[in-house]
Design a protein around this motif. Structure first.
Motif, mmCIF file in Angstrom:
data_model
loop_
_atom_site.group_PDB
_atom_site.id
_atom_site.type_symbol
_atom_site.label_atom_id
_atom_site.label_comp_id
_atom_site.label_asym_id
_atom_site.label_seq_id
_atom_site.Cartn_x
_atom_site.Cartn_y
_atom_site.Cartn_z
ATOM 1 N N LEU A 163 -9.284 -5.353 -0.458
ATOM 2 C CA LEU A 163 -8.746 -4.216 -1.172
ATOM 3 C C LEU A 163 -7.587 -3.640 -0.377
ATOM 4 O O LEU A 163 -7.471 -3.886 0.819
ATOM 5 N N GLU A 164 -6.750 -2.902 -1.053
ATOM 6 C CA GLU A 164 -5.686 -2.219 -0.336
ATOM 7 C C GLU A 164 -5.550 -0.817 -0.889
ATOM 8 O O GLU A 164 -5.833 -0.556 -2.069
ATOM 9 N N GLU A 165 -5.140 0.069 -0.027
ATOM 10 C CA GLU A 165 -4.999 1.457 -0.437
ATOM 11 C C GLU A 165 -3.875 1.550 -1.455
ATOM 12 O O GLU A 165 -2.759 1.098 -1.215
ATOM 13 N N ALA A 166 -4.174 2.125 -2.596
ATOM 14 C CA ALA A 166 -3.134 2.270 -3.608
ATOM 15 C C ALA A 166 -2.618 3.693 -3.645
ATOM 16 O O ALA A 166 -1.433 3.936 -3.819
ATOM 17 N N PHE A 167 -3.531 4.630 -3.484
ATOM 18 C CA PHE A 167 -3.099 6.025 -3.526
ATOM 19 C C PHE A 167 -4.166 6.893 -2.878
ATOM 20 O O PHE A 167 -5.361 6.623 -3.015
ATOM 21 N N THR A 168 -3.721 7.915 -2.176
ATOM 22 C CA THR A 168 -4.628 8.921 -1.638
ATOM 23 C C THR A 168 -3.994 10.268 -1.906
ATOM 24 O O THR A 168 -2.790 10.435 -1.720
ATOM 25 N N TYR B 118 -11.250 4.630 5.457
ATOM 26 C CA TYR B 118 -10.141 3.746 5.777
ATOM 27 C C TYR B 118 -8.988 4.549 6.376
ATOM 28 O O TYR B 118 -8.479 5.493 5.763
ATOM 29 N N ARG B 119 -8.602 4.196 7.577
ATOM 30 C CA ARG B 119 -7.528 4.841 8.337
ATOM 31 C C ARG B 119 -7.812 6.316 8.639
ATOM 32 O O ARG B 119 -6.910 7.056 9.037
ATOM 33 N N ARG C 235 -1.382 7.490 2.677
ATOM 34 C CA ARG C 235 -1.176 8.928 2.808
ATOM 35 C C ARG C 235 -0.956 9.308 4.264
ATOM 36 O O ARG C 235 -0.177 10.199 4.572
ATOM 37 N N GLU D 80 0.807 -1.205 0.000
ATOM 38 C CA GLU D 80 0.000 0.000 0.000
ATOM 39 C C GLU D 80 0.847 1.265 0.000
ATOM 40 O O GLU D 80 1.972 1.274 0.494
ATOM 41 N N PHE D 81 0.255 2.298 -0.503
ATOM 42 C CA PHE D 81 0.781 3.637 -0.233
ATOM 43 C C PHE D 81 -0.216 4.290 0.705
ATOM 44 O O PHE D 81 -1.376 4.471 0.354
#
Lengths: 368, 743
Positions: free
Chosen positions: B720-725, B687-688, A116, A113-114
């Motif tokens: 799912l996984e965080e790819a970009f924010t 998420y987070r 933020r 993951e990236f």
């Protein structure tokens, strides 16, 4: 993972390759004391973040002993896979430089993951190594600087300039972590007289070859110089109001590093009168436009000279003209009438019949 | 003695600079010469003034729309324009035939979209033609700049058409005022600022042009004008779906003229030619096809066409039959037969399915509550909501008050042309009330009718003022004359109050109009020039803060995902993802397949594991959500979520709106419904987020867009996984994990 440390591998040979060597040592200095692994050959020592190989004595040529060092480095690896620099010279006083970058973080690929949140928490906390900002050192007096990509302007940039240099600090749209790519374009204009020189009929333009950013390795560097229209054709690019296209000089280099930032020069011949060609072209263009306008207004384009609407138009024009004439006459009559009245007033006041008669005569004359 | 002072007086104004020494004779000659050469005929003077006013208005209409470029940059705005831009790019790169036969596999995955058959190509072709013309003239412009400036350019052209139209229905003065009013009217500017590269930009021009040409054709009875209006109609059909308004308004107008006994040969020629040629031309647009003969929305025009023939026939019979009684009987039979045949034909056509029934969009225009009950996808769009009074005031300002006054003037001087503008004004005002976006259609009518009011009022007032002014003017040629003043004074005494009143009213009109100009400029610069891709806010120190998160995310997609990656997002962002991110999307703003959109809505409102199955079946690689909790950006996906539930539930009854509500209330905090707290959209948005402190003095996980602390702070993602924010968390992109190995 994004939070992981970046580990790099350095490969080389412990021995100098192509010559017979009497004595040799190699020391590999690493940025960090943490060394994941390294090849142990004879006489290897580690002192802090430094690995020493050797000394070796009396080696034959082509002796080869591979070494591999696996170590930690949290430096960003800014690699421009391709940089196309377009330098367009206009003899109206401007050198336009456009640099198209295709950028990649050449360091270790980021896995997973990236986040933020983690990224915001601070770059040093978790050993991140993203490319956050780059500084381009542009020549002094650079103007009209822009920083954009295919989909528009990128607002995260700063520009400082003084008489010595212009510094453009840019941030990519997003932090480029290991393996990520980005692309952008930097453009700026330079005053021509800083770079253009003349020597016995020839013109000479002196420019820097490489990329204005330090700490950037360029895999393929292409420099194109677009000379003004009116010279030998090499290849062509069209710009505003060009007919024949501009001659282009293309220079290509692979694996360019900041040390390659040499000056280079292009000689060419150019007749100053040729730069007047484009404005001169515009003049007849506009001239014909206006002439066409005048012709359109005055030419009678009606097909049938006897159609009702055409006749009506003619009659309407005639009526208008007549009305105007009549108005004019009436106005004149009114003026004369006023004069007469004034003279009558004078008469009743002063009793000067002569003046009144003269006025009467003048009025009669003009009424006829 | 008398001649001299007069000649000098004439010189005084024009000639003092030329003759330095006042010699009576030579100066007299000179003055005559210069006066004659300088003095244009009244007609020419008027033409000069008119042309220069029009030129100024033309330029004004263009530059007032450039606020967006000055404030932001030369970029395409909003959502639909991105699709238009992408197709225009394709058109200029690949040529017209490729464009016409384009099957776009990058949208509506896995269905794809036949672009050539599902769009109105007018806008793209127009921009491409402008681009090619400029290229031919050796202007090295970029297609983006052409697209950005297309709408202002056409807005400028609209002012010219408005002038001609105003001239046709009233007089030149009204035309000029109409051109000036429409040039800066916010109702029109909202859709035609630089960068707003949408169909409406050229369509309003085409709409007004068609109407103008048609009215001209009705006024003259000329086949040429009528043909021209058919071509105008063709351009309109090629540019915008709003052409349905024309094809219903024109027959309605004809019908009204028939009923009010204004039937004439002029009308017959104008309507028949326009309808037949316009219909045939419109059939060339693939998206429209045979709708003119097959769809219920176009049947009114056809009915009126046949009615015209019956009228003509009756006229002819009346001409032949001298006996009125016989004619009356004949009339009754014919009308009954005609109506009967028409009704039967319509009934048969509808029953056999040859004539399609009215579409939902059409229904929702006639019945504002229809969409809310039946088509949530139409009701979900904010620009399809009924209009609030404030937005009328915002978009029309003083025109709102001038409109009834203009109607009064129109009724006072009723003609074929004024009837048309009145009908156009009234119907479009009704539609503007039903849907916010249709204010745009009403704007030209409102401007024209208001222009009539302004022009007629000011003309009357100036006539009053000038009637008095004539006295001192004629006196002034003579110099100071007491005798004349007194002789005329007796006439003036009758209306001194009227004179002053007129002057006061003139000032009032001037004040109102200048207020209008100020308002329009303010609205344009403040409200309508935002591209909505880039968000701007004022920082704590009054500095401008720019949130460029959308482009950050799209560019990330473009650079760092595989070229064939499929991105799932709510349909609002589809066009932007394909245009800027260059990636395949599941659904986009062309909402042609409700089921597909409902599937996405269902995925977003399901639990993660159920959603995973749906996403696997759609080959989704990335999921993109828009989230405003960090910045307080309120038009994000959580606020749109109920529409996803409704649209999803409309097709898949497993999704029930009450599951997401607590006592009919929509909330995201601790009191939220359990299904809400665990659905995919909630998880992806928050998420987070629970670990983040957004505002000083608030607990972590404080959602600034909704002003609450979120209810589920411990969001775990399994599939799912965080790819970009993005930097302000506005866009969050998640990667769908590949399925686990089975062994």
């Amino acid at each position: 993972m994004q939070a992981d440390i970046e580990l790099l591998v350095f490969q080389d040979t412990a021995h100098y390759l192509s010559h017979a060597v009497k004595a040799q040592t190699i020391s590999v200095k690493l940025p960090d004391a943490r060394i994941e692994s390294y090849t142990r050959v004879d006489n290897t020592k580690t002192v802090g973040s430094e690995i020493k190989y050797g000394p070796y004595e009396n080696l034959p040529p082509f002796s080869y002993s591979p070494i591999v060092v696996h170590f930690e480095s949290n430096q960003p690896f800014a690699v421009a896979e391709e940089l196309v620099r377009e330098i367009e010279i206009s003899h109206w006083g401007n050198v336009q430089v456009t640099e198209h970058y295709k950028f990649v973080h050449g360091g270790a690929q980021s896995k997973g993951e990236f986040s933020r949140l983690d990224y915001q928490a601070g770059p040093h906390v978790r050993g991140q190594y993203a490319i956050r900002r780059l500084v381009a050192k542009l020549p002094p007096r650079a103007h009209s600087v822009y920083y954009r990509d295919e989909i528009g302007n990128i607002s995260t940039s700063n520009l400082w300039s003084d008489s010595k240099k212009t510094e453009l600090e840019i941030e990519p749209r997003y932090p480029v972590i290991g393996g990520w790519k980005t692309a952008f374009t930097i453009g700026y204009g330079l005053p021509l007289h800083d770079f253009l020189f003349q020597s016995d009929g020839k013109r000479l333009i002196g420019l820097t070859f490489g990329c204005p950013m330090n700490e950037v390795v360029i895999n393929t560097l292409i420099v194109k110089v677009f000379l003004p229209e009116g010279s030998r054709d090499i290849s062509t690019k069209f710009s505003h109001l060009d007919i024949a296209g501009r001659p282009v000089v293309v220079l290509e280099k692979t694996n360019a590093v900041p040390e390659h930032n040499q000056k280079f020069q292009v000689y060419y011949k150019f007749n100053s009168l040729a730069m007047l060609m484009e404005p001169l072209m515009l003049i007849p263009g506009f001239f014909f436009l206006f002439v066409a306008g005048i012709v359109c207004m005055h030419v009678d384009l009606s097909i049938s000279k006897s159609s009702a609407s055409y006749l009506a138009k003619l009659q309407w024009d005639e009526v208008q003209a007549t009305i105007q004439q009549i108005q004019h006459i009436i106005n004149r009559g009114l003026v004369i009438h006023d004069k007469l009245e004034a003279s009558l007033c004078d008469l009743s006041r002063t009793g000067d019949i002569q003046a009144c008669k003269a006025a009467r005569k003048a009025a009669d004359g003009s009424l006829k | 003695m008398v001649g001299k002072p007069i000649s000098e007086h004439v010189n005084g104004g024009t000639n003092t600079s030329k003759t330095t020494s006042p010699k009576p004779f030579s100066s007299d000659l000179l003055s005559n010469l210069s006066f004659k050469t300088l003095k244009l005929k009244t007609k020419q003077q008027e033409l000069l003034i008119r042309v220069s006013i029009l030129c100024l208005v033309y330029v004004l209409a263009f530059i007032t729309r450039l606020f967006s470029v000055l404030r932001y940059e030369s970029m395409i705005h909003e959502f639909d324009p991105y699709f238009n831009y992408r197709t225009t790019l394709y058109l200029t790169e690949k040529g017209f035939y490729e464009f016409w036969n384009w099957f776009d596999s990058e949208s509506w995955y896995p269905l794809g979209r036949i672009i050539g058959g599902t769009l109105y190509p007018g806008l793209m072709v127009t921009a491409a033609l402008i681009y090619w013309a400029l290229r031919f003239l050796r202007f090295a412009v970029h297609i983006r700049e052409v697209c950005v400036l297309t709408a202002p350019f056409f807005a400028s052209n609209t002012t010219i058409v408005a002038y001609l139209f105003g001239k046709e229905i009233w007089d030149t003065g009204a035309g000029l005022v109409a051109a000036a009013l429409i040039a800066i009217c916010p109702g029109y500017i909202s859709r035609s600022v630089a960068g707003s590269y949408d169909n409406e930009g050229v369509a309003i021009f085409a709409l007004l042009l068609t109407f103008y040409l048609f009215v001209k054709a009705v006024n003259t009875g000329s086949l040429a004008w009528s043909l021209a209006s058919a071509f105008g109609y063709f351009y309109m059909v090629s540019a915008w779906g709003g052409y349905v308004f024309i094809i219903n308004l024109v027959p309605l107008y004809v019908l009204v003229l028939l009923i009010t006994g204004r039937y004439s040969m002029r009308l017959y020629v104008a309507y028949n030619c326009m309808y037949i040629v316009g219909m045939l031309l419109a059939m060339q647009i693939r998206f429209v096809g045979f709708q003119h003969v097959q769809s219920g929305e176009h049947m009114a025009a056809m009915g009126v066409f046949f009615l015209m023939q019956v009228f003509y026939f009756l006229d002819w019979v009346k001409h032949l039959l001298s006996d009125t009684k016989m004619f009356q009987a004949f009339l009754r039979i014919t009308v009954t037969c005609a109506v009967g045949v028409g009704a039967v034909a319509l009934g048969l056509g509808t029953a056999s399915g040859y004539i399609s029934p009215w579409t939902g969009r059409f229904y929702s225009l006639l019945d504002p509550t229809y969409a809310k009950d039946h088509i949530p996808i139409i009701a979900s769009v904010s620009e399809h909501q009924p209009t609030a009074w404030s937005s009328f005031m915002f978009d029309f300002h003083i025109l709102l008050f001038l409109f009834p006054a203009g109607l009064y003037f129109c009724f006072k001087r009723l003609s074929d042309a004024t009837i048309f503008i009145v009908m156009y004004g009234l119907t479009s005002m009704y539609f503007a009330g039903v849907m916010v976006r249709l204010i745009l259609v009403a704007t030209p009518a409102v401007c024209l009718i208001s222009a009539i009011a302004v022009s007629a009022t000011i003309k009357n007032l100036t006539q009053l003022v000038r009637a008095k002014d004539k006295v001192p003017q004629t006196g002034s040629t003579k110099g100071a004359s007491s005798a004349k003043g007194s002789s005329k004074g007796s006439i003036d005494q009758s209306q001194p109050f009227q004179k002053n009143g007129a002057i006061a009213l003139l000032f009032g009109a001037f004040y109102l109009l200048s207020k209008y100009a100020t308002h329009c400029t303010w609205v344009t610069s403040e409200a309508y020039s935002s591209p909505s891709i880039v968000l701007a806010a004022r920082g704590a120190h009054g500095n401008r803060v720019i949130f460029d998160d959308y482009r950050e995310a799209y560019f990330w997609l473009r650079q760092n995902t595989p070229p064939d990656a499929k991105v799932m997002s709510w349909w609002d962002y589809g066009y932007q993802i394909t245009a800027m991110g260059n990636r395949t999307v599941i659904v986009d703003n062309n909402t042609w397949n409700n089921t597909h959109i409902a599937t996405v809505g269902r995925a977003m409102s399901s639990y993660e594991d159920e959603a995973y199955d749906i996403m696997r079946s759609l080959d989704v690689d990335y999921v993109l959500v828009v989230f405003g909790g960090v910045t307080g950006y309120s038009s994000d996906d959580i606020n749109k979520f109920l529409w996803m539930v409704r649209i999803g539930g409309g097709v898949f009854p497993v999704i029930k709106e009450p599951d997401y509500l607590v006592n009919g209330e929509y909330r995201v905090d601790k009191g939220a419904a359990p299904k809400m707290l665990n659905c995919l959209m909630y998880k992806l948005s928050y998420y987070r987020f629970g670990e983040l402190t957004t505002e000083y003095g608030k607990p972590p996980g404080y959602d600034r867009a909704r002003g609450v602390e979120i209810g589920n702070k411990d969001v775990k993602l399994e599939y799912l996984e965080e790819a970009f924010t993005t930097s302000n968390w506005i866009v969050r992109i998640y990667k769908v994990k590949p399925p686990n190995n089975r062994w």
